[in-house]
Design a protein around this motif. Structure first.
Motif, PDB file in Angstrom:
ATOM      1  N   ALA A  54      -2.004  -2.488  -1.646  1.00  0.00           N
ATOM      2  CA  ALA A  54      -2.713  -1.369  -2.064  1.00  0.00           C
ATOM      3  C   ALA A  54      -1.816  -0.894  -3.523  1.00  0.00           C
ATOM      4  CB  ALA A  54      -2.409  -0.265  -1.156  1.00  0.00           C
ATOM      5  N   PHE A  55      -0.596  -0.907  -3.200  1.00  0.00           N
ATOM      6  CA  PHE A  55       0.156  -0.421  -4.495  1.00  0.00           C
ATOM      7  C   PHE A  55       0.010  -1.505  -5.757  1.00  0.00           C
ATOM      8  CE2 PHE A  55       4.345  -0.673  -7.124  1.00  0.00           C
ATOM      9  CZ  PHE A  55       4.254   0.368  -7.438  1.00  0.00           C
ATOM     10  N   THR A  58      -3.271  -0.651  -7.281  1.00  0.00           N
ATOM     11  CA  THR A  58      -3.472   0.436  -8.022  1.00  0.00           C
ATOM     12  C   THR A  58      -2.656   0.513  -9.312  1.00  0.00           C
ATOM     13  OG1 THR A  58      -3.232   1.822  -6.008  1.00  0.00           O
ATOM     14  CG2 THR A  58      -2.664   2.983  -7.878  1.00  0.00           C
ATOM     15  N   GLN A  61      -5.177  -1.223 -11.482  1.00  0.00           N
ATOM     16  CA  GLN A  61      -6.280  -0.082 -11.953  1.00  0.00           C
ATOM     17  C   GLN A  61      -5.764   0.750 -13.216  1.00  0.00           C
ATOM     18  OE1 GLN A  61      -6.972   1.396  -8.052  1.00  0.00           O
ATOM     19  NE2 GLN A  61      -8.638   0.051  -7.640  1.00  0.00           N
ATOM     20  N   GLN A  62      -4.516   1.185 -12.983  1.00  0.00           N
ATOM     21  CA  GLN A  62      -4.022   1.887 -13.840  1.00  0.00           C
ATOM     22  C   GLN A  62      -3.684   1.078 -15.280  1.00  0.00           C
ATOM     23  OE1 GLN A  62      -3.338   4.970 -14.072  1.00  0.00           O
ATOM     24  NE2 GLN A  62      -3.689   5.504 -11.820  1.00  0.00           N
ATOM     25  N   GLU A 102       1.094   9.344   0.113  1.00  0.00           N
ATOM     26  CA  GLU A 102       0.256   8.544  -0.706  1.00  0.00           C
ATOM     27  C   GLU A 102       0.087   9.149  -2.277  1.00  0.00           C
ATOM     28  OE1 GLU A 102      -4.469   7.168  -0.738  1.00  0.00           O
ATOM     29  OE2 GLU A 102      -3.935   8.429   0.586  1.00  0.00           O
ATOM     30  N   ARG A 105       2.956   7.803  -4.041  1.00  0.00           N
ATOM     31  CA  ARG A 105       2.759   6.339  -4.315  1.00  0.00           C
ATOM     32  C   ARG A 105       2.027   6.321  -5.516  1.00  0.00           C
ATOM     33  NH1 ARG A 105       2.689   6.247   1.422  1.00  0.00           N
ATOM     34  NH2 ARG A 105       0.467   5.687   1.243  1.00  0.00           N
ATOM     35  N   LEU A 106       0.786   6.874  -5.859  1.00  0.00           N
ATOM     36  CA  LEU A 106      -0.119   6.940  -6.790  1.00  0.00           C
ATOM     37  C   LEU A 106       0.621   7.176  -7.818  1.00  0.00           C
ATOM     38  CD1 LEU A 106      -3.248   8.315  -5.191  1.00  0.00           C
ATOM     39  CD2 LEU A 106      -3.034   6.044  -5.696  1.00  0.00           C
ATOM     40  N   ALA A 109       2.909   4.216  -9.072  1.00  0.00           N
ATOM     41  CA  ALA A 109       1.993   3.239  -9.504  1.00  0.00           C
ATOM     42  C   ALA A 109       1.461   3.618 -11.157  1.00  0.00           C
ATOM     43  CB  ALA A 109       0.813   2.771  -8.902  1.00  0.00           C
TER      44      ALA A 109
END
Length: 246
Positions: A54-55, A58, A61-62, A102, A105-106, A109
């Motif tokens: 998931a990390f 992300t 995506q960034q 969360e 973590r976002l 990322a």
């Protein structure tokens, strides 16, 4: 020396044990008995892989958001050839795995994605902001948001007519209590510690939240610095986030 043999379950090939445990529902395995240790090991390893995936997604995506505005286009080779990015990724991966939040973590990322020559931030600022993304907690990020536009935040999150009760606030703490919806003894110490670190980082101007304001000042005045605003952009933090639970 204590004999550990009676406490140690008999050896089983790892693949057999994992295949057996993996075929069971983890909530069907009690936390006692010979399978407990292997089940916990299997479950944690699976959870770690899920969170790492998931990390990574992300971060990708960034990076895609940043790359969409670049010319020439940013390639995977450009990213992997950046020593700064690779070092930041490995540091951030550890921090992300250790975080229970969360939102945290976002932010980490997003900071990794901006840790490269392609980012619109000077090198020294990228290093400071990447460290801060890992170090600052959700309360401190909220404080940065709040002190960017206090009046706008309060208007967006408090019920209609709030200004009639708090419009004449004499200290910043009066408004913070309304925003956090908690007695002062619940939030004051943690907010003071959080603000102290933000001041040290250069993201917030030094001020006393309990001090009576002079006539020419207002409790609604922004206290965030230019560096604080750029940091929020660096971690791609959404605007007007709600206050955290205390």
């Amino acid at each position: 020396m204590t004999d550990m043999a009676p406490l140690t379950p008999p050896y089983e090939p790892a693949e057999d044990a994992l295949a057996f445990v993996g075929g069971l529902a983890l909530d069907a395995i009690p936390i006692v008995g010979p399978l407990a240790g292997r089940a916990l090991d299997f479950g944690l390893a699976t959870r770690d892989r899920q969170r790492q995936h998931a990390f990574n997604v992300t971060v990708a995506q960034q990076l895609a958001k940043i790359a969409s505005g670049l010319e020439p286009p940013l390639t995977v080779a450009d990213i992997l050839n950046s020593d700064e990015f690779v070092a930041a990724y490995h540091r951030a991966s550890r921090a992300a795995q250790e975080s229970a939040s969360e939102a945290h973590r976002l932010r980490i990322a997003a900071a990794v994605a901006s840790s490269g020559e392609w980012a619109d931030f000077p090198h020294a600022e990228r290093r400071l902001f990447a460290r801060s993304a890992a170090d600052l907690d959700d309360l401190q990020i909220w404080l940065l948001h709040y002190f960017r536009e206090p009046y706008k935040w309060l208007s967006s999150h408090l019920r209609e007519g709030w200004y009639e009760n708090f419009g004449g606030a004499e200290t910043v703490a009066d408004l913070l209590g309304a925003a956090l919806r908690a007695p002062e003894d619940v939030w004051l110490d943690s907010v003071k510690r959080g603000l102290s670190e933000l001041v040290e980082s250069g993201f917030i101007r030094p001020f006393d939240i309990k001090a009576l304001l002079p006539r020419n000042q207002t409790a609604y005045a922004p206290q965030i610095t230019g560096a604080g605003r750029r940091f929020l952009s660096f971690v791609d933090a959404p605007s007007l986030i709600p206050a955290p639970d205390l």
